[in-house]
Motif scaffolding. Structure first.
Motif, PDB file in Angstrom:
ATOM      1  N   ARG B 292     -22.960 -62.741  33.015  1.00 16.80           N
ATOM      2  CA  ARG B 292     -23.124 -62.048  32.031  1.00 16.80           C
ATOM      3  C   ARG B 292     -24.651 -62.210  31.506  1.00 16.80           C
ATOM      4  O   ARG B 292     -25.257 -63.043  32.053  1.00 16.80           O
ATOM      5  CB  ARG B 292     -22.232 -62.322  30.745  1.00 16.80           C
ATOM      6  CG  ARG B 292     -20.759 -62.581  31.122  1.00 16.80           C
ATOM      7  CD  ARG B 292     -20.181 -61.146  31.679  1.00 16.80           C
ATOM      8  NE  ARG B 292     -19.987 -60.207  30.645  1.00 16.80           N
ATOM      9  CZ  ARG B 292     -19.474 -59.123  31.340  1.00 16.80           C
ATOM     10  NH1 ARG B 292     -19.285 -58.875  32.567  1.00 16.80           N
ATOM     11  NH2 ARG B 292     -19.575 -57.986  30.182  1.00 16.80           N
ATOM     12  N   GLN B 315     -21.774 -60.696  26.478  1.00 16.92           N
ATOM     13  CA  GLN B 315     -21.064 -61.810  26.391  1.00 16.92           C
ATOM     14  C   GLN B 315     -19.793 -61.337  25.607  1.00 16.92           C
ATOM     15  O   GLN B 315     -19.857 -60.593  24.735  1.00 16.92           O
ATOM     16  CB  GLN B 315     -21.696 -62.944  25.712  1.00 16.92           C
ATOM     17  CG  GLN B 315     -23.200 -63.222  26.263  1.00 16.92           C
ATOM     18  CD  GLN B 315     -22.849 -64.327  27.619  1.00 16.92           C
ATOM     19  OE1 GLN B 315     -21.699 -64.332  27.806  1.00 16.92           O
ATOM     20  NE2 GLN B 315     -23.842 -64.536  28.474  1.00 16.92           N
ATOM     21  N   GLY B 316     -18.640 -61.864  25.859  1.00 18.07           N
ATOM     22  CA  GLY B 316     -17.642 -61.890  25.080  1.00 18.07           C
ATOM     23  C   GLY B 316     -16.970 -60.480  25.696  1.00 18.07           C
ATOM     24  O   GLY B 316     -15.870 -60.139  25.115  1.00 18.07           O
ATOM     25  N   GLN B 317     -17.358 -59.721  26.579  1.00 17.47           N
ATOM     26  CA  GLN B 317     -16.714 -58.655  27.151  1.00 17.47           C
ATOM     27  C   GLN B 317     -16.156 -59.046  28.559  1.00 17.47           C
ATOM     28  O   GLN B 317     -16.599 -60.082  29.223  1.00 17.47           O
ATOM     29  CB  GLN B 317     -17.698 -57.300  26.974  1.00 17.47           C
ATOM     30  CG  GLN B 317     -18.190 -56.954  25.789  1.00 17.47           C
ATOM     31  CD  GLN B 317     -17.056 -56.462  25.085  1.00 17.47           C
ATOM     32  OE1 GLN B 317     -16.032 -55.798  25.665  1.00 17.47           O
ATOM     33  NE2 GLN B 317     -17.185 -56.318  23.767  1.00 17.47           N
ATOM     34  N   SER B 318     -15.387 -58.064  29.108  1.00 17.25           N
ATOM     35  CA  SER B 318     -14.790 -58.571  30.351  1.00 17.25           C
ATOM     36  C   SER B 318     -15.826 -58.371  31.468  1.00 17.25           C
ATOM     37  O   SER B 318     -16.619 -57.677  31.232  1.00 17.25           O
ATOM     38  CB  SER B 318     -13.580 -57.777  30.372  1.00 17.25           C
ATOM     39  OG  SER B 318     -14.006 -56.274  30.828  1.00 17.25           O
ATOM     40  N   ASP B 852     -26.896 -66.944  24.828  1.00 19.30           N
ATOM     41  CA  ASP B 852     -25.895 -67.715  24.352  1.00 19.30           C
ATOM     42  C   ASP B 852     -26.448 -69.176  25.003  1.00 19.30           C
ATOM     43  O   ASP B 852     -25.611 -69.874  24.884  1.00 19.30           O
ATOM     44  CB  ASP B 852     -24.718 -67.311  24.603  1.00 19.30           C
ATOM     45  CG  ASP B 852     -24.319 -66.133  23.612  1.00 19.30           C
ATOM     46  OD1 ASP B 852     -23.079 -65.869  23.820  1.00 19.30           O
ATOM     47  OD2 ASP B 852     -25.195 -66.048  22.817  1.00 19.30           O
TER      48      ASP B 852
END
Lengths: 279, 869, 300
Positions: B292, B315-318, B852
């Motif tokens: 990511r 980030q946080g997505q597939s 992140d």
């Protein structure tokens, strides 16, 4: 504690013998592949050979005067022919491939160019020039040929190219040059001139110069093309020529348009003016 | 972990049957998984043998995300395999027994010591089962459920079966591979089509320039640019019907290689889902971005080659959510080879109701423009007659006609929806594409001008144009059901595709490059409707059967716009319409023998078909198909080591080998005399393949393959099983070997963490058979890359054809005349070739911006050891 | 039990579809089976009905045909894979003037594309079937003299004089691998339907002055050959190709004063106008844009 590194444990295998059996074709194909790749022959079929081409004139046909149907005694004093390329064809294939689709050319007639059915076996692209009164064979150079049966030859009567100076000299820049005299009842007509063929492929091609049955291109074959000029002037109407106005320098210039030109054109373009032999 | 069980009163004379009991003294708790927030619970059906060891674990439920199921189950298995039970007892003897067991992974903040209590409470109400005789099944309370296991009362080999809610099919053949790119994406490959060489036995040769797809050889087939290979992108068909350049032309060059997660290559027509053009096989590109963040790439190389690319994945997505854009251009490695192209691809993937619903929207657009040097006559090259300055290299990379090249543009969109439950999976995907293509090429020089007035040849530069709109959908439904104590599957699928295309070829004059004649000009509307039915049946522990049938129906409507304005009866309109249709039924099946988990022997057979080029059809014609019958058999071995918390196995090993055979009816073979494809009767294509891949964590990945193929035209009357009868088809490569390797290593320097990576690609093409019993020279090409990464900056050097080999990438045999148009034309087929690219070097700077902070660098070896302890 | 029934159904379906083509035919989806009808006609085009106008001739002549009869036999449908439709085609004599004629009707030809169509033209024999009634004297002439083609008509000179011609062709011609004007090969037989195919006879071929494209139409050499009588083969044989005579008895010139030359095919041994004309092949396939490969033998 030992970390297991496998997810699977062993089971007794009742089918191990089946696996062994099926492995055999794998080994066979692999061995065949290794053996085949060591071979010098790829198995695609056919072979190419390089063959020499000899060209000669049947000069004896014009060495002495010939009597035409009109009673004229015709003696050719000089003659030369420039021609080429040559295309050699095999017999039409018994199971020729069918095109899946062809862009269709528009034709006004039924289609004369049937050479599409015959496979091309060889070609000789270099121009050839021949002094038709010289009896010697000339070496026209080697050409690449496919091994196999040959049935016919097509001769294209192209004019000598700008870079073929020897040919151009011999034919004075024409496709064919002829000079001589015709005599009848004491009247002598001198003639000289050159001929070029119309710039249409079908009109300047001599097709179906046949070779004997069973002739084949193969290693060591000798290919011989004979030009037979004897009948070139057979259809010339010398009476008509004699009736035309006398030329200023006493030599009738042959050129289109004239009956002489037409007759010479048809004479050269007759397949019987050539003979092909493969030994 | 405590296990509660309920014993039932039995006859006083015999002790009651007792279920297995966990020996808590040796049961370590499962370790928390740092990547997982909150609790993770997995419910297993365990088989405990008479020694108290866990022999089989079948996952029943997992409260987790789908893409984590397998990794979590493997982590749970690590724990389960370490458990020891006091075995079940019945009639005084230890017995194997089944029980349900719940494994709970604590969150990082939970103390490990709390686990036993917590898990004991959770497992109190777990039912247990044990093998009993019918009369003794009464145990009171919740009772014991009888299990009839037949011969299986004793211990037997164990396996851990890890299943998602519903399993996708197993490989349909040895040649069916899901190729995860992994680190092998570092091996230099200039475009997405080159990724196909990761599958064994695929050779790509390019004669058309950058922007023009390569010709593909596999399984003894010359698949051209897609004529015999079905190509898809996430289920979207890419083969173009009745393309002027070639029926089935498929362009994958718009796909950014960085966005390709895996490639499913199925060699041979063995899966009922494979559709039109799957004669030699199918290839499907699957997109996804695991890393990511934002990635920016800038590259510059020899011959003014430059590339700018940008791709990002929030980030946080597939992994299925990403966007990528790439721009590149170059002058080319020789005259008339300049190119420029751009592509943009984006996809959003979302979920609803947990993982029950998955929706995706994929969109892409691309354009390209390229010049092409075309092919050269071998005799002109050997005699140094080519129109380029005199050095050997100048001759080798020369061109006859500078008016060759092409342009391409496409746009597409595809929404899709997937729904799944415990035993069902349903999918529906729509697709729509627009496409423009123009290819100018001159193979024959001055030979085929249809003029009849005897004038000089004007030139054979063909301007091929294709504009198409494609719409369609695909759908499937997969159902799991139980039979013979195994999971069985039945799947049905439907497919529809509609193409509306304009296709034309004009001839262009050498002087001034203006069109002078039209070979054809058509509008084609083609509809394909298909359905398939498949069952995957596990009949025995060691034997499975898959099979099905596919039916395709095609409708063709052709409007020929190049008809004469009059005929024998007088004036007429200069166009003509015709309609045709065709149907093809294609059965396919596979037998799987599984002597042990991870080792299989597959026998596959199937019928494949390719639709006709609409141009070759007439009114009311029942369209013929090119039909192939294929067979393949061989072993497949797959093993993997334990999995780390990040889901990376300690090692993966894959090995497969097979022999294959295909018989093609009504084959199209290039006729050198005619200068075009002609129907030639049946052909046989056969061979052998071996492939292996070994990966050690994500530090090292090595893949090698060796393939041998032959193609023959059997004479009339030859048996179907006479593999090598008749003359051999030229140009089909005989021996092909490929090796891809990638490695990376972390080290410390100046107090900083660095990662050094390297990759190597070796390709060997053995002697290729040529006409007249000759062979082409073999060639060997080496590609390599190396990279150095510090934090988020990575610098790489990429070298293609490192040894600067001079090789003839593509070879042909036909008549041509590239001399003076008024000179004597050659009618004899002669050899032509396209030069392979020389050594090329590119320097590449990539920025991996992960804000992140988690993915700033790949994990060190120390971290890996910790994770697998 | 339910799942067992389901799996038996699945197995049965797979087994029956294992033979794909047979199954397709059984389901009525295949292309084989019922077959279709093929109707073969012969058509002389507008020349058969209207003749050839003087505007088409470079020497201003016009032609009107009163009869054009040809023999057709051995009509064969094959595929390039060697299959033969086994259509029974007997020899037939057909008159093209003034209307086209039906040659054959084959009622049950297997469906699909028959991409190798061939037919022959041979000498008429006694008792030959006639597509439509033909004048008895013409049939008798063709049989006695072994003509495969026979034509009669009139030439009209620019000056308005009319010259009759009656010419028989003692030639054997094979027409092979015929393709239509759209580039497709052979014929397509639809399922349970009917398709027509046409042998298009282009009557102008008799008057071309060469076998190349864009040749000119001429008739004065014909008219001059007749010397006032009906122009037949013997008359044409008096015209030497190298010195064609015009109506005035002198060397035939064109409008520019250039002696006219007829250029025979490249492989022909021709010396007279009769030799030249006998080499003509008239047949096209499905219109003038279609053509067949030909093989011709001129009987002595």
């Amino acid at each position: 504690m030992k970390t297991r590194t496998t997810l699977y444990a062993t089971l007794p295998n009742p089918k191990a013998s089946l696996g062994n059996f099926l492995l055999h074709p794998l080994a066979t194909l692999g061995i065949m592949g290794l053996l085949a790749s060591c071979s010098e022959s790829s198995g695609t079929g056919g072979r190419q050979v390089v063959l020499p081409l000899q060209v000669v004139s049947r000069s004896e046909e014009i060495a002495a005067p010939r009597i035409t149907s009109g009673g004229w005694s015709v003696q050719i004093e000089s003659a030369a022919l420039a021609f080429g390329p040559l295309y050699f064809y095999g017999p039409p294939r018994s199971t020729p491939n069918t095109p899946a689709f062809t862009p269709a050319p528009r034709r006004a007639h039924a289609g004369d160019d049937n050479l599409q059915m015959a496979p091309i076996m060889a070609e000789h692209l270099s121009p050839i020039a021949l002094d038709l009164r010289a009896p010697e064979e000339i070496d026209a150079g080697d050409f690449l040929a496919k091994e196999g049966a040959v049935q016919s030859l097509s001769i294209v009567l192209d004019a000598p190219r700008a870079n073929a100076t020897q040919a151009a000299d011999m034919t004075r820049g024409y496709s064919a040059w002829i000079a001589g005299r015709a005599e009848k009842e004491g009247r002598v007509l001198r003639f000289a001139g050159g001929i070029d063929f119309p710039d249409t492929p079908l009109k300047r091609r001599v097709d179906e110069v046949r070779v004997r049955e069973g002739a084949t291109f193969r290693e060591g074959a000798r290919v011989r093309l004979e030009v037979r000029p004897g009948a070139w002037l057979e259809q010339v109407d010398f009476d008509l020529l004699a009736a035309s106005p006398a030329p200023p320098e006493g030599v009738y210039a042959i050129g289109a348009p004239s009956q002489f030109w037409n007759a010479l054109f048809l004479g050269i373009r007759n397949p019987q003016s050539f003979a092909l032999s493969i030994e | 972990m405590a296990l509660a069980a309920y014993a039932a009163p039995v006859a006083a004379q015999e002790p009651p049957p007792s279920p297995p009991r966990l020996d808590e003294s040796g049961a370590p708790p499962p370790q928390p998984l740092p990547e997982v927030d909150g609790k993770v619970e997995l419910l297993f059906d365990l088989l405990v043998d008479a020694e108290g060891q866990v022999r089989q674990a079948r996952l029943l439920e997992c409260e987790c995300e789908d893409d984590r199921r397998e990794a979590l189950a493997l982590a749970a298995w690590e724990h389960l395999s370490s458990l020891r039970f006091l075995p079940a007892r019945h009639q005084g003897r230890a017995r194997s027994a089944r029980l349900q067991y719940r494994v709970r992974f604590p969150s990082a903040h939970e103390a490990a010591s709390d686990l036993a209590t917590t898990n004991a409470a959770t497992n109190e109400r777990i039912r247990t089962t044990a093998p009993t005789t019918p009369k003794e099944s009464e145990l009171g309370g919740r009772g014991l459920r009888e299990i009839k296991r037949g011969k299986r009362n004793g211990p037997f080999g164990a396996k851990a079966t890890v299943k998602s809610r519903i399993a996708e099919q197993d490989p349909v053949s040895i040649g069916d591979q899901e190729i995860e790119l992994g680190n092998l994406r570092r091996v230099p490959r200039s475009d997405a089509q080159s990724l196909l060489t990761l599958a064994p036995g695929i050779l790509l040769t390019n004669y058309g320039g950058v922007g023009h797809p390569s010709t593909m050889y596999l399984r003894g087939f010359d698949a051209a640019e897609g004529e015999d290979l079905e190509m898809k992108l996430e289920g979207i068909p890419l083969n173009e019907v009745s393309n002027a350049h070639g029926h089935g032309y498929a362009d994958t060059l718009f796909i950014m290689p960085e966005l390709v997660r895996s490639l499913r290559v199925t060699q041979g027509p063995f899966d009922p889902e494979q559709g039109n053009f799957a004669v030699a096989g199918s290839a499907e590109y699957r997109l996804g971005l695991r890393k990511r963040g934002i990635h920016v790439l800038s590259a510059y190389g020899t011959y003014q080659r430059r590339r700018l690319a940008l791709w990002w994945a929030p980030q946080g997505q597939s992994e299925g959510t990403f966007v990528g854009v790439s721009l590149q251009a170059g002058d080319g490695f020789g005259p008339n080879r300049a190119f420029a192209n751009a592509t943009a691809i984006g996809q959003y993937e979302g979920y609803l109701q947990g993982k029950k619903w998955r929706y995706r929207l994929l969109a892409f657009g691309a354009m390209g423009r390229w010049d092409n040097a075309g092919v050269l006559r071998a005799d002109d090259f050997e005699a140094r007659r080519l129109p380029c300055a005199g050095s050997q290299d100048a001759q080798f990379f020369c061109t006859y006609d500078p008016n060759q090249g092409g342009s391409s543009a496409r746009v597409g969109i595809s929404p899709s929806l997937r729904w799944q439950s415990a035993n069902e999976l349903a999918e529906l995907g729509l697709f729509g594409m627009g496409r423009n293509l123009r290819v100018q090429e001159n193979f024959t020089g001055f030979l085929n001008d249809p003029r009849t007035d005897g004038g000089a040849q004007r030139g054979d530069n063909l301007d091929q144009q294709y504009n198409a709109t494609t719409l369609g959908f695909r759908s499937r439904y997969r159902r799991r059901w139980q039979w013979l104590d195994h999971e069985q599957y039945t799947e049905v699928g439907a497919y529809m595709r509609y193409d509306d295309a304009d296709t034309a070829i004009d001839r262009r004059r050498r002087e001034l490059n203006v069109p002078y004649a039209t070979d054809f000009r058509r509008r084609i509307r083609e509809t394909n409707v298909a359905a398939y039915l498949r069952s995957d049946l596990r009949l025995l522990e060691w034997f499975a059967l898959s099979g099905g049938v596919r039916a395709d129906m095609f409708g063709f409507h052709v409007r020929d716009r190049n008809r004469p304005a009059e005929d024998r009866l007088g004036p007429r309109l200069p166009y003509e319409n015709s309609d045709a249709y065709g149907v093809a039924l294609q059965p396919r099946g596979t037998l799987r023998f599984i002597p042990r988990p991870g080792l299989e022997w597959l026998v596959s057979a199937g019928v494949g078909a390719r639709s006709s080029d609409a141009a070759a059809l007439s009114q009311d014609e029942f369209a013929p198909f090119t039909r192939v019958t294929s067979f393949e058999t061989g072993p497949l071995l797959r093993r993997a080591g334990s999995t780390s918390s990040r889901g990376i196995p300690s090692y993966k090993l894959e090995a497969r080998s097979s022999i294959f055979f295909t018989r093609v009816e009504r084959d199209l073979v290039f006729d050198a005399n005619a200068g075009r494809n002609s129907l030639s009767g049946p052909s046989h294509r056969s061979g052998w393949m071996a492939f292996g891949r070994f990966a050690w964590r994500d530090w090292f990945d090595l893949q090698a393959s060796l393939t041998y193929t032959r193609a023959h035209l059997p004479p009339e009357g030859a048996s179907t099983f006479d593999l090598f009868a008749g003359p051999r088809l030229p140009f089909v490569p005989e021996w092909l070997a490929r090796l891809d390797a990638a490695a990376q290593k972390e080290f410390q320097l100046w107090g900083q963490d660095w990662t050094l990576s390297g990759a190597l690609g070796l390709a060997f093409v053995g002697r290729r058979p040529l006409p007249f019993d000759q062979y082409a020279d073999p060639w060997f090409v080496v590609d390599a890359s190396t990279g150095l990464r510090w934090r988020w900056i990575e610098l790489s050097l990429i070298a293609e054809n490192l040894l600067d080999a001079r090789y003839r990438q593509a070879e042909f045999n036909y008549a041509s005349n590239f001399n003076d148009p008024s000179s004597a034309p050659s009618r004899l087929p002669a050899r032509h070739f396209a030069a392979g690219p020389p050594f090329q070097l590119m320097a590449q700077l990539t920025l991996h911006l992960d804000f992140d902070g988690r993915a700033k660098r790949p994990p060190s070896p120390a971290q890996h050891r910790e994770e697998t302890r | 039990m339910k799942t067992l029934r389901q799996s038996i159904c699945v197995f049965t379906l797979l087994a029956t579809t294992a033979c794909a083509e047979e199954a397709g035919n059984a389901l009525g989806l295949g292309g084989e089976g019922k077959g279709g009808e093929l109707v073969v006609r012969a058509h002389g085009g507008k020349e058969a009905r209207e003749g050839i106008a003087s505007s088409a001739f470079v020497d201003g002549f016009a032609v009107r045909f009163t009869h054009f009869v040809l023999e057709i036999e051995d009509f064969v449908l094959e595929t390039s894979e060697g299959e033969n439709a086994s259509v029974a085609s007997d020899p037939v004599l057909v008159e093209l003037v003034p209307e086209p004629a039906l040659l054959y009707r084959f009622p049950a030809v297997a469906t699909g594309r028959w991409d190798r169509v061939s037919f022959k033209s041979r000498a008429a024999v006694a008792g030959i079937r006639q597509a439509a009634p033909i004048e008895e004297r013409i049939v008798t002439t063709m049989v006695e003299r072994a003509y495969s083609t026979y034509m009669e008509g009139e030439l009209s000179s620019p000056a308005g004089q009319v010259y009759s011609f009656a010419l028989g062709f003692p030639v054997d011609v094979d027409y092979m691998r015929c393709t239509s004007g759209d580039g497709t090969s052979g014929v397509v037989i639809p399922r349970n339907g009917s398709v027509e195919t046409e042998l298009t006879w282009h009557l102008t071929h008799a008057f071309f002055d060469s076998f190349a494209e864009n040749s000119s139409l001429r008739a004065e050499a014909w008219a001059a050959a007749g010397s006032g009588s009906v122009i037949d083969g013997a008359a044409l044989a008096t015209q030497n190709l190298a010195s064609l005579r015009g109506l005035d008895g002198n060397l035939l010139d064109d409008t520019q004063g250039v002696p006219v030359i007829y250029i025979p095919p490249g492989g022909a041994n021709t010396s007279t106008l009769l030799d030249f004309v006998l080499h003509a092949r008239f047949g096209h396939f499905n219109g003038l844009e279609g053509f067949c490969q030909t093989d011709i033998r001129i009987r002595p």
